[in-house]
Every structure is written in structure tokens, then in C-alpha cells.
Motif scaffolding. Structure first.
Motif, PDB file in Angstrom:
ATOM      1  N   ASN A 284       7.637 -26.259  -9.800  1.00 12.00           N
ATOM      2  CA  ASN A 284       7.737 -26.299 -11.266  1.00 12.00           C
ATOM      3  C   ASN A 284       6.949 -27.439 -11.909  1.00 12.00           C
ATOM      4  O   ASN A 284       7.399 -28.057 -12.876  1.00 12.00           O
ATOM      5  CB  ASN A 284       9.212 -26.381 -11.697  1.00 12.00           C
ATOM      6  N   GLY A 285       5.772 -27.730 -11.361  1.00 13.05           N
ATOM      7  CA  GLY A 285       4.906 -28.744 -11.947  1.00 13.05           C
ATOM      8  C   GLY A 285       5.278 -30.173 -11.608  1.00 13.05           C
ATOM      9  O   GLY A 285       4.648 -31.109 -12.114  1.00 13.05           O
TER      10      GLY A 285
ATOM     11  N   MET B 276       7.249 -25.187 -16.395  1.00 11.26           N
ATOM     12  CA  MET B 276       6.193 -26.095 -16.838  1.00 11.26           C
ATOM     13  C   MET B 276       4.821 -25.475 -16.570  1.00 11.26           C
ATOM     14  O   MET B 276       4.607 -24.876 -15.514  1.00 11.26           O
ATOM     15  CB  MET B 276       6.312 -27.436 -16.112  1.00 11.26           C
ATOM     16  N   GLU B 277       3.905 -25.622 -17.525  1.00 18.86           N
ATOM     17  CA  GLU B 277       2.562 -25.068 -17.360  1.00 18.86           C
ATOM     18  C   GLU B 277       1.780 -25.848 -16.305  1.00 18.86           C
ATOM     19  O   GLU B 277       1.763 -27.081 -16.307  1.00 18.86           O
ATOM     20  CB  GLU B 277       1.808 -25.123 -18.692  1.00 18.86           C
ATOM     21  N   ILE B 278       1.175 -25.102 -15.393  1.00 18.81           N
ATOM     22  CA  ILE B 278       0.365 -25.735 -14.343  1.00 18.81           C
ATOM     23  C   ILE B 278      -1.074 -25.802 -14.853  1.00 18.81           C
ATOM     24  O   ILE B 278      -1.821 -24.828 -14.778  1.00 18.81           O
ATOM     25  CB  ILE B 278       0.442 -24.944 -13.027  1.00 18.81           C
ATOM     26  N   THR B 279      -1.460 -26.950 -15.379  1.00 17.77           N
ATOM     27  CA  THR B 279      -2.786 -27.110 -15.964  1.00 17.77           C
ATOM     28  C   THR B 279      -3.821 -27.455 -14.900  1.00 17.77           C
ATOM     29  O   THR B 279      -3.493 -27.909 -13.798  1.00 17.77           O
ATOM     30  CB  THR B 279      -2.781 -28.219 -17.023  1.00 17.77           C
TER      31      THR B 279
ATOM     32  N   LYS C 137      -2.359 -25.885  -6.218  1.00 18.86           N
ATOM     33  CA  LYS C 137      -1.802 -25.055  -7.288  1.00 18.86           C
ATOM     34  C   LYS C 137      -0.526 -24.368  -6.823  1.00 18.86           C
ATOM     35  O   LYS C 137       0.481 -24.325  -7.556  1.00 18.86           O
ATOM     36  CB  LYS C 137      -2.828 -24.007  -7.731  1.00 18.86           C
TER      37      LYS C 137
ATOM     38  N   VAL D 187       3.235 -24.788  -8.408  1.00 24.06           N
ATOM     39  CA  VAL D 187       3.978 -23.629  -8.890  1.00 24.06           C
ATOM     40  C   VAL D 187       5.363 -23.587  -8.242  1.00 24.06           C
ATOM     41  O   VAL D 187       6.385 -23.365  -8.912  1.00 24.06           O
ATOM     42  CB  VAL D 187       3.211 -22.318  -8.603  1.00 24.06           C
TER      43      VAL D 187
END
Length: 292
Positions: free
Chosen positions: A30-31, A1-4, A23, A27
Motif C-alpha cells: 500500500n505504498g 495510496m497511489e503508487i507514483t 512497483k 503495491v
């Protein structure tokens, strides 16, 4: 999953931890923001989960009481400006009286009740929208019916409380309502905390123990964990909290002093649970000026 960046920001606001720690936790998980929050608590990096304290929408909570019955009504609008508008305030205050006198048990029933001018609550709402130029919604109704010693309190139009007390005095009921508004207890007594919550807090307390403490005998560790758990449960339970009107005693002691018992309470905060869009006014002005 993208960490925005938005996800990192949300975790930072909830935990109070640093941006890099947030953050890294996201990470590693996995978000999954809940797992990351739990990790931060276990490692001692989180200050507190502030999610429940975030108020997203505007509006007002009004109350009305008469003997053994009391109500809270939440009416939402789009901006704080309209939330202070005379027409909006008049509608909200009258709505609480209508909710009390009509005996409505929920919002759907309240919408069909009649205001003083003969219009229904829903018709009056439509007229108010035309006046203030914003969407207005009657969102929630809290009712305390057949109470014994009922206390009600609204703080600044933003936080509303109903409390049903067996025994005691009207002054005690009012004081308890003020206390609940200020301290936001999650449970009536420590024993009311769910088993899964207790298990999770024990797990977190164990994870936060130092290596030195973990080397101690199991029974000593258990006493340390129980002590920390009892402190946590007291802080989030009404009877365990220090009474705001007399911090030399707990709420439980204040109740015993008057031979009283809290049977139930309800607490509403304007906009809780509603996600609110954050407008970037600078970007909007630049867009209208053709600069972006």
C-alpha cells in the motif's frame, strides 16, 4: 495510496532492485516504502539500502584542531560552482578556526562569534551571500572537546570525521579518521547496535533461508542466523571492519597492536538529510522559449 513513478524511483535507488519488483512491492504494501524495502531485502531482491549515502545539498566541511579539541563545520550553498568559489572556501576555512578558538558549542553560539575582520560570523555570512549571489547557511558544528588522542580528517571537502582515541599515536588517530570517512561505520562496536536493529536483521536472515535450511534442526538454524548476523554487525561497526590502511587486520586488531581504544567518533557528510530539488533544465529552456 497511489503508487507514483517518483515513489518507484526512490525505492529502486534505495534497493537496487528492478523497477517492476519495486512497483510490485509498493503495491503489495500500500505504498509504504519502508515495508516495501524490508520485503525486498527478505526476498533477496534488494542489494542495499542506499538512502543514507545520498547527498542532497552542496557546500563544504572544514576542520580545525588544536591539542585536545577539534571541530568540524558544515557550510551549505546552492550549487557546486559556489561550493568551489574562493570567497566561499575562505569563509568556510576561517569559520572552522573561529569555531575552534571561540569555544562555541553549537551553531547558534558560533553565529555570534567574531571573524578576523571584527564582523560576526552571521554578518560575514550575509556579506558572502551578497558576493556569491546564493543562499549560504552554517548548518552544523561538531565538536570534540577534552579529547585524548584526537584525529580529524576531511575528504575532498565533502566528508569530515573527528575521532577520539585513548592511547596509540597521532598517526593511528589520523588513520582511523580516514578509515571512518571511507567506510562509514554506523556503530563503534557490534555490541552498540540497538536491540530492535538486531531483531530485524535476525528476522530478515530467517526469511532469506532456503527451504532446505529451514528443515534443519532449530539449533543449526540459530547458528546459521547468528553467523550471518555477526558478519553484518562486523561490516557496519568500526572495530569489526577491515582497517583500510592495512586490510590484513581489523580495526580492533590495529587498536590492540598499539594498546589503544576508540572512545567516540563523529562523521559529517555535506548535505546529508537535505532533500534537493532536481531541476529539469531542458524543460526550463523550452518553457522560456515558448515551446511548452
Amino acid at each position: 495510496m497511489e503508487i507514483t513513478a517518483a515513489l518507484v524511483k526512490e525505492l529502486r535507488e534505495r534497493s537496487g532492485a528492478g523497477m517492476m519488483e519495486c512497483k510490485k512491492a509498493l503495491v503489495e504494501h500500500n505504498g509504504d516504502i519502508e515495508a516495501a524495502m524490508e520485503h525486498l531485502r527478505k526476498t533477496g531482491l534488494a542489494k542495499a539500502d542506499k538512502k543514507a549515502d545520498r547527498v542532497a545539498a552542496e557546500g563544504r566541511i572544514s576542520t580545525a584542531a588544536d591539542g585536545a579539541r577539534a571541530v568540524l563545520v558544515e557550510v551549505n550553498c546552492e550549487t557546486d560552482f559556489v561550493g568551489k568559489d574562493e570567497n566561499f572556501l575562505q569563509y568556510s576555512n576561517e569559520l572552522a578556526q573561529v569555531a575552534l578558538s571561540s569555544g562555541a558549542a553549537d551553531v547558534d553560539a558560533l553565529k555570534n562569534a567574531r571573524m578576523a575582520d571584527g564582523n560576526t560570523v552571521e554578518e560575514a555570512r550575509a556579506a558572502l551571500i551578497a558576493k556569491v549571489g546564493e543562499n549560504v547557511q552554517v548548518r552544523r558544528l561538531a565538536v570534540l572537546a577534552d579529547g585524548q588522542n584526537v584525529g580529524s580528517y576531511v575528504h575532498g571537502g565533502r566528508i569530515g570525521v573527528l575521532v577520539n582515541v585513548k592511547g596509540g599515536s597521532p598517526e593511528l588517530a589520523k588513520g582511523l579518521a580516514m578509515h571512518i570517512a571511507a567506510m562509514n561505520p554506523q556503530y563503534l562496536t557490534p555490541a552498540d547496535a540497538p536491540a530492535d536493529f538486531v531483531a530485524k536483521e535476525k528476522e530478515i536472515a530467517l526469511a532469506q533461508m532456503s527451504d532446505k535450511d529451514k528443515a534443519k534442526p532449530a539449533e543449526i538454524q540459530e547458528k546459521m542466523i547468528s553467523g550471518k548476523l555477526n558478519k553484518t554487525l562486523a561490516e557496519i561497526s568500526l572495530t569489526g571492519q577491515a582497517y583500510v590502511l592495512d586490510t590484513d587486520m581489523s580495526v580492533e586488531q590495529a587498536l590492540k597492536k598499539e594498546g589503544a581504544e576508540v572512545l567516540s567518533f563523529q562523521r559529517l557528510v555535506v548535505g546529508e538529510g537535505i532533500e534537493k530539488k532536481e531541476d529539469d533544465f531542458a524543460a526550463e529552456v523550452m518553457k522560456q522559449a515558448g515551446l511548452v
